[in-house]
Motif scaffolding. Structure first.
Motif, PDB file in Angstrom:
ATOM      1  N   GLN A 254       0.911  -0.561  -0.378  1.00 14.68           N
ATOM      2  CA  GLN A 254       0.216   0.023  -0.004  1.00 14.68           C
ATOM      3  C   GLN A 254       0.915   1.130   0.080  1.00 14.68           C
ATOM      4  O   GLN A 254       0.154   2.173  -0.792  1.00 14.68           O
ATOM      5  CB  GLN A 254      -1.129  -0.031   1.607  1.00 14.68           C
ATOM      6  CG  GLN A 254      -2.419  -1.324   1.884  1.00 14.68           C
ATOM      7  CD  GLN A 254      -2.689  -1.458  -0.631  1.00 14.68           C
ATOM      8  OE1 GLN A 254      -3.670  -0.971  -0.053  1.00 14.68           O
ATOM      9  NE2 GLN A 254      -2.389  -2.661  -0.861  1.00 14.68           N
ATOM     10  N   ARG A 255       2.236   1.188   0.592  1.00 13.21           N
ATOM     11  CA  ARG A 255       2.230   2.440   0.922  1.00 13.21           C
ATOM     12  C   ARG A 255       3.233   3.256  -0.505  1.00 13.21           C
ATOM     13  O   ARG A 255       3.809   3.699  -0.333  1.00 13.21           O
ATOM     14  CB  ARG A 255       3.389   2.502   1.986  1.00 13.21           C
ATOM     15  CG  ARG A 255       2.516   2.786   3.358  1.00 13.21           C
ATOM     16  CD  ARG A 255       2.845   2.841   5.187  1.00 13.21           C
ATOM     17  NE  ARG A 255       2.569   3.398   6.274  1.00 13.21           N
ATOM     18  CZ  ARG A 255       2.219   2.146   6.646  1.00 13.21           C
ATOM     19  NH1 ARG A 255       2.587   0.862   6.567  1.00 13.21           N
ATOM     20  NH2 ARG A 255       0.646   2.017   7.821  1.00 13.21           N
ATOM     21  N   LEU A 256       4.381   1.876  -0.703  1.00  9.86           N
ATOM     22  CA  LEU A 256       5.071   1.727  -2.154  1.00  9.86           C
ATOM     23  C   LEU A 256       3.899   2.357  -3.629  1.00  9.86           C
ATOM     24  O   LEU A 256       4.499   3.121  -4.027  1.00  9.86           O
ATOM     25  CB  LEU A 256       6.125   0.706  -1.716  1.00  9.86           C
ATOM     26  CG  LEU A 256       6.629   0.536  -3.387  1.00  9.86           C
ATOM     27  CD1 LEU A 256       7.972   1.296  -3.090  1.00  9.86           C
ATOM     28  CD2 LEU A 256       7.187  -0.305  -3.920  1.00  9.86           C
ATOM     29  N   THR A 257       2.875   1.773  -3.178  1.00 15.54           N
ATOM     30  CA  THR A 257       2.237   2.336  -4.445  1.00 15.54           C
ATOM     31  C   THR A 257       1.773   3.527  -3.703  1.00 15.54           C
ATOM     32  O   THR A 257       1.863   4.586  -5.188  1.00 15.54           O
ATOM     33  CB  THR A 257       1.426   1.336  -4.499  1.00 15.54           C
ATOM     34  OG1 THR A 257       1.556   0.213  -4.763  1.00 15.54           O
ATOM     35  CG2 THR A 257      -0.157   2.311  -5.123  1.00 15.54           C
ATOM     36  N   GLN A 258       1.370   4.656  -3.319  1.00 16.55           N
ATOM     37  CA  GLN A 258       1.438   5.916  -2.598  1.00 16.55           C
ATOM     38  C   GLN A 258       2.369   6.565  -2.742  1.00 16.55           C
ATOM     39  O   GLN A 258       2.431   8.149  -3.307  1.00 16.55           O
ATOM     40  CB  GLN A 258       1.218   6.101  -1.341  1.00 16.55           C
ATOM     41  CG  GLN A 258      -0.652   4.962  -0.817  1.00 16.55           C
ATOM     42  CD  GLN A 258      -0.705   4.734   0.848  1.00 16.55           C
ATOM     43  OE1 GLN A 258       0.133   5.340   1.268  1.00 16.55           O
ATOM     44  NE2 GLN A 258      -1.449   3.712   0.808  1.00 16.55           N
TER      45      GLN A 258
ATOM     46  N   GLY B 184       3.892   5.434  -6.781  1.00 17.44           N
ATOM     47  CA  GLY B 184       2.988   4.821  -8.016  1.00 17.44           C
ATOM     48  C   GLY B 184       2.619   3.461  -8.464  1.00 17.44           C
ATOM     49  O   GLY B 184       3.333   2.875  -8.043  1.00 17.44           O
ATOM     50  N   LYS B 185       2.183   3.624  -8.936  1.00 17.60           N
ATOM     51  CA  LYS B 185       1.511   1.735  -9.026  1.00 17.60           C
ATOM     52  C   LYS B 185       2.262   1.050  -9.912  1.00 17.60           C
ATOM     53  O   LYS B 185       3.027   0.098  -9.802  1.00 17.60           O
ATOM     54  CB  LYS B 185      -0.102   1.763  -9.785  1.00 17.60           C
ATOM     55  CG  LYS B 185      -0.715   0.511  -9.967  1.00 17.60           C
ATOM     56  CD  LYS B 185      -2.050  -0.098 -10.311  1.00 17.60           C
ATOM     57  CE  LYS B 185      -2.737  -1.675 -10.599  1.00 17.60           C
ATOM     58  NZ  LYS B 185      -4.008  -1.357 -10.775  1.00 17.60           N
ATOM     59  N   GLY B 186       2.480   1.357 -11.198  1.00 17.21           N
ATOM     60  CA  GLY B 186       3.337   0.681 -11.995  1.00 17.21           C
ATOM     61  C   GLY B 186       4.893   0.278 -11.301  1.00 17.21           C
ATOM     62  O   GLY B 186       5.419  -0.835 -11.637  1.00 17.21           O
TER      63      GLY B 186
ATOM     64  N   MET C 140       7.402  -7.555  -7.769  1.00 17.17           N
ATOM     65  CA  MET C 140       7.397  -8.523  -8.563  1.00 17.17           C
ATOM     66  C   MET C 140       8.775  -9.711  -8.756  1.00 17.17           C
ATOM     67  O   MET C 140       9.371 -10.422  -8.866  1.00 17.17           O
ATOM     68  CB  MET C 140       6.310  -8.265 -10.046  1.00 17.17           C
ATOM     69  CG  MET C 140       5.079  -8.044 -10.072  1.00 17.17           C
ATOM     70  SD  MET C 140       4.712  -7.853 -11.622  1.00 17.17           S
ATOM     71  CE  MET C 140       2.597  -7.350 -10.907  1.00 17.17           C
ATOM     72  N   THR C 141       9.894  -7.767  -9.100  1.00 19.64           N
ATOM     73  CA  THR C 141      10.822  -8.313  -9.006  1.00 19.64           C
ATOM     74  C   THR C 141      12.021  -8.520  -8.308  1.00 19.64           C
ATOM     75  O   THR C 141      12.876  -9.119  -8.090  1.00 19.64           O
ATOM     76  CB  THR C 141      11.838  -7.300 -10.165  1.00 19.64           C
ATOM     77  OG1 THR C 141      12.344  -6.206  -9.109  1.00 19.64           O
ATOM     78  CG2 THR C 141      11.318  -7.053 -11.627  1.00 19.64           C
TER      79      THR C 141
END
Length: 260
Positions: free
Chosen positions: A148-152, A155-157, A164-165
């Motif tokens: 959640q916090r990394l996306t915030q 960004g999502k991409g 994923m990596t």
């Protein structure tokens, strides 16, 4: 409270919390998470503390991750409880403190370490810092708020790719992503954090606490951040800090905030 895994020091209205497990690269086990909870709570309740800095001991790691040996044989239910309890007592707890928290990322910040740094209000990194969420390489996902916090923050991409990596990024890339606010040398990391903290201590701690609530509201589902801001803004008008701040401005002097 006596701590086994962390050190605390308060000076010039700044409390520095140092995770002190250098032989384990400051990995987060349950005892350390519990100690951090109490240290953050004590600092937040301490009227002399206006800013908290959290860092890791040594020059290699902020926090190199969670202590995997503690949960390698957990069941589904135990895994859910581990994540829920950790988020409640430390990661969400830090994010919602009324006292500003700066993460001084002095090396590896991986897994739970990056999740702890991201739960802080902002981050400053040394130029040897490496950050990542490698959990999928262990067959699990970040469980302390990392997805959640990394996306915030980035960004999502970018969050999807990093997760994923299971890769790491260096401090320069983290700065470009907006994951950290500043990058400096290892020697200047704490002095820079203390300099920024010093600027914060000159302002109204009451207003800062309300600002933290309003900013955090922007990322909470079902919460209208604008409404939270309006109420927080209005609340400030009833404080002694507001009276002092406006009076000092009109009198062309520096404010001496009482903190209430």
């Amino acid at each position: 409270m006596n701590f086994n895994n962390i050190l605390t020091e308060t000076k010039n209205s700044i409390t520095t919390i140092t995770i002190n497990r250098p032989k384990k690269l400051n990995a987060l086990n349950q005892d350390t998470i519990n100690e951090l909870h109490h240290a953050f709570k004590d600092a937040d309740l301490d009227g002399d503390t206006k800013v908290i800095i959290v860092t890791g001991s040594g020059e290699k790691a902020f926090v190199a991750g969670a202590d995997i040996s503690e949960f390698a044989d957990y069941t589904v239910e135990e895994g859910e409880h581990l994540a829920a309890n950790g988020q409640k007592i430390l990661f969400d707890f830090v994010e919602n403190l009324s006292t500003p928290v700066i993460a001084a990322v002095n090396g590896f910040a991986l897994g739970g370490g990056l999740e702890l740094a991201m739960s802080c209000h902002f981050r400053v990194a040394s130029n040897n810092a490496k950050m990542g969420l490698p959990e999928v390489s262990l067959g699990v996902i970040p469980g302390y708020g990392g997805t959640q916090r990394l996306t915030q923050l980035v960004g999502k991409g970018r969050a999807m790719e990093l997760i994923m990596t299971a890769g790491m990024i260096d401090a320069t890339k983290a700065l470009g992503f907006g994951l950290v606010n500043h990058v400096t040398t290892q020697e200047e990391l704490l002095p820079l954090c203390e300099k920024i903290a010093g600027k914060i201590t000159k302002n109204s701690s009451v207003a800062i606490a309300e600002a933290i609530k309003a900013v955090n509201a922007s990322s909470k589902d079902g919460v209208n951040g604008f409404e939270v801001e309006i109420k927080a803004f209005g609340k400030c008008f009833g404080t002694e800090d507001f009276a002092e701040g406006t009076t000092a401005f009109l009198e062309k002097r520096k404010a001496d905030f009482p903190g209430n």
